[in-house]
Design an enzyme around this catalytic site. Structure first.
Site, PDB file in Angstrom:
ATOM      1  N   CYS A   2      -1.718  13.118   5.652  1.00  0.00           N
ATOM      2  CA  CYS A   2      -2.619  14.134   6.190  1.00  0.00           C
ATOM      3  C   CYS A   2      -2.784  15.270   5.181  1.00  0.00           C
ATOM      4  O   CYS A   2      -1.927  15.491   4.330  1.00  0.00           O
ATOM      5  CB  CYS A   2      -2.034  14.722   7.464  1.00  0.00           C
ATOM      6  SG  CYS A   2      -1.397  13.516   8.599  1.00  0.00           S
ATOM      7  N   ARG A  27      -6.442  11.811  -0.112  1.00  0.00           N
ATOM      8  CA  ARG A  27      -5.089  11.551   0.380  1.00  0.00           C
ATOM      9  C   ARG A  27      -5.085  10.463   1.445  1.00  0.00           C
ATOM     10  O   ARG A  27      -4.035   9.936   1.779  1.00  0.00           O
ATOM     11  CB  ARG A  27      -4.499  12.833   0.975  1.00  0.00           C
ATOM     12  CG  ARG A  27      -4.236  13.915  -0.052  1.00  0.00           C
ATOM     13  CD  ARG A  27      -3.877  15.212   0.625  1.00  0.00           C
ATOM     14  NE  ARG A  27      -2.618  15.127   1.331  1.00  0.00           N
ATOM     15  CZ  ARG A  27      -1.482  15.647   0.905  1.00  0.00           C
ATOM     16  NH1 ARG A  27      -1.444  16.276  -0.238  1.00  0.00           N
ATOM     17  NH2 ARG A  27      -0.387  15.543   1.617  1.00  0.00           N
ATOM     18  N   TRP A  71      -3.893  11.272   9.274  1.00  0.00           N
ATOM     19  CA  TRP A  71      -3.603   9.861   9.035  1.00  0.00           C
ATOM     20  C   TRP A  71      -2.668   9.465  10.167  1.00  0.00           C
ATOM     21  O   TRP A  71      -1.530   9.921  10.221  1.00  0.00           O
ATOM     22  CB  TRP A  71      -2.923   9.745   7.668  1.00  0.00           C
ATOM     23  CG  TRP A  71      -2.828   8.385   7.109  1.00  0.00           C
ATOM     24  CD1 TRP A  71      -3.825   7.673   6.501  1.00  0.00           C
ATOM     25  CD2 TRP A  71      -1.651   7.569   7.021  1.00  0.00           C
ATOM     26  NE1 TRP A  71      -3.342   6.469   6.062  1.00  0.00           N
ATOM     27  CE2 TRP A  71      -2.022   6.377   6.366  1.00  0.00           C
ATOM     28  CE3 TRP A  71      -0.328   7.720   7.425  1.00  0.00           C
ATOM     29  CZ2 TRP A  71      -1.114   5.353   6.114  1.00  0.00           C
ATOM     30  CZ3 TRP A  71       0.566   6.698   7.174  1.00  0.00           C
ATOM     31  CH2 TRP A  71       0.172   5.531   6.528  1.00  0.00           C
ATOM     32  N   ASN A  97       1.301  18.615   8.991  1.00  0.00           N
ATOM     33  CA  ASN A  97       1.637  17.399   8.227  1.00  0.00           C
ATOM     34  C   ASN A  97       3.100  17.133   8.457  1.00  0.00           C
ATOM     35  O   ASN A  97       3.909  18.065   8.429  1.00  0.00           O
ATOM     36  CB  ASN A  97       1.474  17.617   6.719  1.00  0.00           C
ATOM     37  CG  ASN A  97       0.050  17.528   6.281  1.00  0.00           C
ATOM     38  OD1 ASN A  97      -0.837  17.316   7.092  1.00  0.00           O
ATOM     39  ND2 ASN A  97      -0.156  17.688   4.988  1.00  0.00           N
ATOM     40  N   GLY A  98       3.478  15.863   8.576  1.00  0.00           N
ATOM     41  CA  GLY A  98       4.893  15.536   8.745  1.00  0.00           C
ATOM     42  C   GLY A  98       5.107  14.854  10.088  1.00  0.00           C
ATOM     43  O   GLY A  98       4.153  14.416  10.743  1.00  0.00           O
ATOM     44  N   GLU A 467       2.510  -4.960 -11.004  1.00  0.00           N
ATOM     45  CA  GLU A 467       1.547  -3.869 -10.895  1.00  0.00           C
ATOM     46  C   GLU A 467       0.118  -4.409 -10.799  1.00  0.00           C
ATOM     47  O   GLU A 467      -0.697  -3.892 -10.026  1.00  0.00           O
ATOM     48  CB  GLU A 467       1.719  -2.918 -12.098  1.00  0.00           C
ATOM     49  CG  GLU A 467       0.710  -1.797 -12.211  1.00  0.00           C
ATOM     50  CD  GLU A 467       0.663  -0.852 -11.004  1.00  0.00           C
ATOM     51  OE1 GLU A 467       1.551  -0.910 -10.129  1.00  0.00           O
ATOM     52  OE2 GLU A 467      -0.299  -0.069 -10.920  1.00  0.00           O
ATOM     53  N   LYS A 471      -2.222  -3.520  -7.654  1.00  0.00           N
ATOM     54  CA  LYS A 471      -3.519  -2.850  -7.793  1.00  0.00           C
ATOM     55  C   LYS A 471      -4.602  -3.665  -7.109  1.00  0.00           C
ATOM     56  O   LYS A 471      -5.441  -3.147  -6.394  1.00  0.00           O
ATOM     57  CB  LYS A 471      -3.815  -2.706  -9.290  1.00  0.00           C
ATOM     58  CG  LYS A 471      -4.487  -1.471  -9.734  1.00  0.00           C
ATOM     59  CD  LYS A 471      -3.673  -0.213  -9.873  1.00  0.00           C
ATOM     60  CE  LYS A 471      -2.792   0.139  -8.745  1.00  0.00           C
ATOM     61  NZ  LYS A 471      -1.811   1.154  -9.027  1.00  0.00           N
ATOM     62  N   GLU A 474      -4.273  -3.634  -3.146  1.00  0.00           N
ATOM     63  CA  GLU A 474      -4.561  -2.382  -2.439  1.00  0.00           C
ATOM     64  C   GLU A 474      -6.037  -2.015  -2.439  1.00  0.00           C
ATOM     65  O   GLU A 474      -6.516  -1.430  -1.477  1.00  0.00           O
ATOM     66  CB  GLU A 474      -3.682  -1.226  -2.912  1.00  0.00           C
ATOM     67  CG  GLU A 474      -3.911  -0.750  -4.302  1.00  0.00           C
ATOM     68  CD  GLU A 474      -2.949   0.359  -4.717  1.00  0.00           C
ATOM     69  OE1 GLU A 474      -2.631   1.218  -3.903  1.00  0.00           O
ATOM     70  OE2 GLU A 474      -2.537   0.356  -5.899  1.00  0.00           O
ATOM     71  N   HIS A 490      10.361 -22.088  -8.418  1.00  0.00           N
ATOM     72  CA  HIS A 490      11.380 -21.947  -7.375  1.00  0.00           C
ATOM     73  C   HIS A 490      10.766 -21.642  -6.009  1.00  0.00           C
ATOM     74  O   HIS A 490      11.430 -21.107  -5.134  1.00  0.00           O
ATOM     75  CB  HIS A 490      12.380 -20.851  -7.772  1.00  0.00           C
ATOM     76  CG  HIS A 490      13.079 -21.154  -9.064  1.00  0.00           C
ATOM     77  ND1 HIS A 490      13.986 -22.181  -9.186  1.00  0.00           N
ATOM     78  CD2 HIS A 490      12.969 -20.603 -10.294  1.00  0.00           C
ATOM     79  CE1 HIS A 490      14.420 -22.240 -10.436  1.00  0.00           C
ATOM     80  NE2 HIS A 490      13.810 -21.296 -11.126  1.00  0.00           N
ATOM     81  N   LYS A 589      -2.497   8.931  -0.616  1.00  0.00           N
ATOM     82  CA  LYS A 589      -2.132   9.240  -2.000  1.00  0.00           C
ATOM     83  C   LYS A 589      -0.703   9.736  -2.112  1.00  0.00           C
ATOM     84  O   LYS A 589      -0.015   9.490  -3.086  1.00  0.00           O
ATOM     85  CB  LYS A 589      -3.105  10.291  -2.539  1.00  0.00           C
ATOM     86  CG  LYS A 589      -2.914  10.626  -4.007  1.00  0.00           C
ATOM     87  CD  LYS A 589      -3.391   9.491  -4.869  1.00  0.00           C
ATOM     88  CE  LYS A 589      -3.046   9.663  -6.331  1.00  0.00           C
ATOM     89  NZ  LYS A 589      -3.088   8.395  -7.049  1.00  0.00           N
TER      90      LYS A 589
HETATM   91  C1  F6R Z   1      -0.243   2.447  -5.814  1.00  0.00           C
HETATM   92  C2  F6R Z   1       0.306   3.775  -5.597  1.00  0.00           C
HETATM   93  C3  F6R Z   1       1.559   3.885  -4.817  1.00  0.00           C
HETATM   94  C4  F6R Z   1       2.437   5.014  -5.388  1.00  0.00           C
HETATM   95  C5  F6R Z   1       3.663   5.228  -4.485  1.00  0.00           C
HETATM   96  C6  F6R Z   1       4.606   6.258  -5.056  1.00  0.00           C
HETATM   97  O1  F6R Z   1      -1.411   2.499  -6.581  1.00  0.00           O
HETATM   98  O2  F6R Z   1      -0.252   4.741  -6.013  1.00  0.00           O
HETATM   99  O3  F6R Z   1       2.249   2.684  -4.786  1.00  0.00           O
HETATM  100  O4  F6R Z   1       2.824   4.677  -6.672  1.00  0.00           O
HETATM  101  O5  F6R Z   1       3.231   5.641  -3.218  1.00  0.00           O
HETATM  102  O6  F6R Z   1       3.964   7.473  -5.208  1.00  0.00           O
HETATM  103  P1  F6R Z   1       4.517   8.618  -6.159  1.00  0.00           P
HETATM  104  O7  F6R Z   1       4.387   8.138  -7.559  1.00  0.00           O
HETATM  105  O8  F6R Z   1       3.662   9.795  -5.867  1.00  0.00           O
HETATM  106  O9  F6R Z   1       5.949   8.827  -5.779  1.00  0.00           O
END
Ligand code: F6R
Length: 594
Positions: A2, A27, A71, A97-98, A467, A471, A474, A490, A589
């Site tokens: 949020c 976010r 959110w 938030n929280g 990774e 990517k 998501e 395996h 985010k």
């Molecule tokens: C994927 C992504 C997330 C963040 C994860 C950790 O593209 O962005 O997997 O890497 O939520 O976030 P931070 O780096 O802010 O601790």
């Protein structure tokens, strides 16, 4: 997660709040709302986008207000569950938030005392508690209410007849933006960059009381000083700059990000921090902790440290580390978090600090919680990353790791000198990957019809496979898994066939021959095969259905060029499938809840 904003000044609050909420969209959210103080408190909220809210909301005249992007955690996205939430009288509005972990018992208690709840949210308990304690002094009522609240919060409180905002935080970020005869509160810097770059970071336990001319921060009833910071990000950094999506812009910014992050360290040969001083144990062991994409950077870091320093490295997902039964040894730890606010990562830092570990944070956000609770911080210079999927912040994290390790490395001088030269040339190598965008786009068109995909790599490119898959899944919603290539036989071999393409990530190191063998095994099982290979690699051309070439670099840097190519691949596949690339469903985010 949020986002929250507050405004108090001389201008109309509504357009400013909506603009700030728009800046927080990245976010992730599913509903939004605003409350403005005019003759009384007027609230407008719904399970719609900010843009839609701006179109349908009536003019709520007033120069003080709060806003929220929600959110959903407690209760579905709906008009009733959206914030702001009010007390029974409608005289107190709260954005939060929280998570209030004792909301059920608070609700039971408050209901028995005559309070009427209308939503399913945990937040609604807060305005009712403030109402219960309010006897003319809003700060004291907020302080009293928060004593009853368990869990995490960043809140802003607006009350009828009170020309001020009261804000408080615990385990959730909150900043105050300083303007001229106006002030702002927000969960995140980009929210207020249109108006000011002067900010104060509230700390856990702080209560901020903000009027248009004055900012007062209290803690346990006593006024405290909080330093003002100047934010160097500009609003242009947080805009698309002509690109169709933030993600594409952020991918293209990476040559600049590498230069900025390495900055003067590389030209003057200075270490970013002195690892030897940091690690009291003399660097006999190192723990790297992170979540998500940052965890993949940490996994790559393990290979770099083991090759150039030769000490054992443990890499842990912060979310798992917090629940492991192991005894914490006193060791050096590096936590990696672009936002500096990831709840699991912060919890891990606190646990490590309790047992006397030295903690170094690598983060992109100046003043973030991670930077304040770690012993030392190295900042990545990625600038604001708006797309939910991390790209440039990941590459910047790798740069910090390379430089930290190289400046501490005891490797042979000639090897280090050659690596340093390569490091200086990395921006142009990444530019070459970006210049190969048309080939990657063609490959994306070839892959975009599949619903499952495997990414494979070995050695330092195994985390790159993880990774690449993350990517892709998501932002395109294609099911993708990253595997160590040697692990395919395996289990995942069972998935191979014409419907499951495999993306193989190669580097010219000691894993190359084994990768070729794995690729042949994949081809024998008829999976379409895409290879990421260095220019001049002729062997791969005969095996793969599609080859994306990347420039030749020392294998230790291959994760950089390979990851950038995979970012573009994921981007174009998601674009082909018409996905909301910058704001994927269900993702946020900054993950400020466990
Ligand atoms: C994927 C992504 C997330 C963040 C994860 C950790 O593209 O962005 O997997 O890497 O939520 O976030 P931070 O780096 O802010 O601790």
């Amino acid at each position: 997660m949020c986002g929250i904003v507050g405004y108090i000044g001389e201008r109309q609050a509504q357009p400013i709040l909506l603009n700030c909420l728009g800046r927080l969209e990245y976010r992730g959210y599913d509903s939004c709302g605003i409350a403005v103080l005019s003759s009384g408190i007027e609230v407008y909220k719904d399970a719609i986008r900010v843009e839609a809210l701006a179109k349908v909301a009536p003019q709520l005249g007033g120069t003080v207000g709060v806003g929220h992007t929600r959110w959903a955690t407690h209760g579905e996205p709906s008009q009733l569950n959206a914030h702001p939430h009010c007390d029974c009288s409608g005289n107190i509005a709260v954005v939060h938030n929280g998570v209030v972990t004792n909301s059920q018992s608070l609700k039971k208690q408050l209901t028995s005392e005559g309070h009427n709840f209308v939503s399913e949210t945990d937040t609604e308990a807060i305005p009712h508690l403030i109402e219960k304690y309010y006897d003319g002094n809003l700060e004291e009522a907020v302080e009293a209410a928060l004593r009853d609240v368990d869990g995490s919060y960043a809140i802003i409180v607006l009350a009828a007849g009170e020309p001020r905002l009261v804000a408080a935080r615990k385990d959730s970020p909150l900043i105050i933006g300083i303007g001229d005869r106006e002030n702002f509160i927000a969960s995140d810097v980009p929210a207020i960059l249109d108006y000011t770059n002067r900010v104060i970071y509230l700390e856990d336990g702080d209560i901020g009381v903000i009027t248009k001319d004055n900012i007062k921060v209290r803690r346990n009833g006593t006024e405290v000083d909080r330093k003002e910071h100047e934010i160097l990000w500009s609003i242009e950094d947080a805009q698309k700059g002509g690109y169709e999506h933030f993600m594409l812009k952020e991918i293209h910014e990476q040559p600049r990000v590498i230069r900025d992050t390495l900055g003067e360290w590389v030209s003057i040969g200075e270490p970013a921090v002195d690892l030897a001083v940091m690690m009291r144990t003399g660097l006999e062991a190192l723990l790297l902790l992170a979540c998500g994409t940052s965890y993949h950077a940490a996994l790559i870091g393990k290979y770099i440290v083991e090759e150039l320093v030769g000490i054992p490295v443990r890499v842990e997902l912060a979310s798992e580390f917090n629940y492991s039964g192991q005894t914490l040894v006193k060791t050096g730890a590096i936590v990696i978090t672009q936002s500096g606010e990831t709840a699991d990562t912060l919890k891990a830092v606190k646990r490590l600090k309790e047992v006397g570990c030295q903690v170094l944070a690598i983060t992109n956000v100046v003043g973030s919680t991670a930077s304040r609770i770690a012993d030392q911080t190295v900042y990545t210079r990625a600038g604001p990353e708006i797309c939910v999927a991390a790209t440039k912040s990941f590459i910047a994290q790798l740069m910090v790791l390379y430089w930290l390790v190289m400046s501490y490395s005891k490797a042979e001088a000639r090897r280090l000198a050659s690596l340093l030269t390569e490091l200086r040339h990395l921006p142009s190598k990444v530019q070459q990957v970006l210049d190969n965008e048309d080939t990657i786009l063609e490959c994306a068109n070839y892959l975009s019809r599949y619903e499952n995909m495997l990414f494979i790599g070995r050695g330092i490119n195994f985390p790159v496979a993880l990774e690449g898959a993350l990517k892709l899944k998501e932002i395109s919603y294609i099911h993708a898994e990253g595997y160590a290539a040697g692990e395919l036989k395996h289990g995942p071999f069972a998935l191979l066939g014409g419907d499951t393409p495999v993306v193989a990530i190669l580097a010219h190191d000691n894993t190359y021959e084994a990768m070729l063998t794995n690729i042949k095994e994949v081809k024998a099982r008829k999976s379409p095969l895409v290879a990421l290979a260095e220019e001049g690699d002729e062997a791969i051309g005969e095996l793969a259905d599609f080859v994306i070439t990347v420039p030749r670099v020392d294998a230790i840097f291959s994760p950089v060029v390979n990851s950038v190519a995979l970012q573009l691949l994921a981007y174009y596949i998601a674009k082909q499938r018409d996905c909301p690339i910058d704001f994927p469903r269900n993702l946020a985010k900054s993950v400020t809840v466990e």
